[in-house]
Design a protein around this motif. Structure first.
Motif, short mmCIF file in Angstrom:
data_model
loop_
_atom_site.label_atom_id
_atom_site.label_comp_id
_atom_site.label_asym_id
_atom_site.label_seq_id
_atom_site.Cartn_x
_atom_site.Cartn_y
_atom_site.Cartn_z
N ARG A 89 13.61 29.42 -11.47
CA ARG A 89 13.21 28.49 -10.41
C ARG A 89 14.41 28.39 -9.49
O ARG A 89 15.30 27.58 -9.71
CB ARG A 89 12.88 27.11 -10.98
CG ARG A 89 11.67 27.09 -11.89
CD ARG A 89 10.39 26.90 -11.07
NE ARG A 89 9.20 27.12 -11.84
CZ ARG A 89 8.51 26.18 -12.45
NH1 ARG A 89 8.91 24.94 -12.40
NH2 ARG A 89 7.43 26.48 -13.13
N ASP A 135 -5.25 23.85 -17.04
CA ASP A 135 -4.52 22.61 -16.78
C ASP A 135 -3.08 22.69 -17.29
O ASP A 135 -2.16 22.18 -16.66
CB ASP A 135 -5.21 21.41 -17.45
CG ASP A 135 -6.52 21.02 -16.76
OD1 ASP A 135 -6.72 21.44 -15.59
OD2 ASP A 135 -7.31 20.31 -17.38
N ALA A 162 -1.05 24.81 -14.73
CA ALA A 162 -1.16 24.44 -13.32
C ALA A 162 0.22 24.13 -12.74
O ALA A 162 1.02 23.42 -13.36
CB ALA A 162 -2.08 23.23 -13.15
N GLY A 163 0.51 24.70 -11.58
CA GLY A 163 1.77 24.44 -10.90
C GLY A 163 2.96 25.21 -11.41
O GLY A 163 4.09 24.94 -11.02
N THR A 164 2.75 26.18 -12.29
CA THR A 164 3.89 26.91 -12.86
C THR A 164 4.20 28.22 -12.13
O THR A 164 5.20 28.84 -12.42
CB THR A 164 3.65 27.23 -14.34
OG1 THR A 164 2.49 28.06 -14.47
CG2 THR A 164 3.49 25.97 -15.16
N ASP A 185 5.39 30.04 -8.84
CA ASP A 185 6.05 29.84 -7.54
C ASP A 185 5.86 31.11 -6.72
O ASP A 185 6.41 32.15 -7.06
CB ASP A 185 7.53 29.55 -7.75
CG ASP A 185 8.28 29.32 -6.45
OD1 ASP A 185 7.65 29.34 -5.37
OD2 ASP A 185 9.50 29.12 -6.52
N THR A 244 -1.98 32.96 -0.81
CA THR A 244 -2.67 33.68 -1.88
C THR A 244 -2.94 35.13 -1.46
O THR A 244 -2.74 36.07 -2.24
CB THR A 244 -4.00 32.98 -2.23
OG1 THR A 244 -3.70 31.64 -2.63
CG2 THR A 244 -4.72 33.70 -3.35
#
Length: 89
Positions: free
Chosen positions: A32, A59, A62-64, A66, A72
């Motif tokens: 990150r 779920d 989700a959001g992992t 970058d 997209t």
């Protein structure tokens, strides 16, 4: 913590306890920016803590991902490569 010659590190006990990391656990490290974070830890993929459905798994991740600011469509083109079957006009 220090990295050994074999590239090994010791995860501090308070962090292992908080994340439920024990002997035999699998962990994933993700970049990150200039940091590395533990993304996931499971002692047994078939255990009671494993997601039971696709929705639970979705779920949990989700959001992992970058994409570095890519849309997209830009990410898919980067992933797949340019499409030669499309007219460039």
């Amino acid at each position: 913590m220090r990295v050994t010659e074999k590239g090994q590190v010791t995860i501090p006990k308070p962090i292992r306890d908080k994340l439920g990391i024990g002997p035999g656990s699998e962990v994933a490290f993700v970049e990150r920016g200039d940091n590395v974070v533990v993304l996931e830890a499971r002692s047994n993929p078939a255990s009671d803590t494993a997601p039971k459905t696709f929705e639970e798994w979705a779920d949990s991740v989700a959001g992992t991902l970058d994409l570095g600011g890519m849309t997209t469509d830009e990410y898919m083109e980067w992933l797949r490569g340019p499409r030669d079957d499309l007219d460039s006009h």
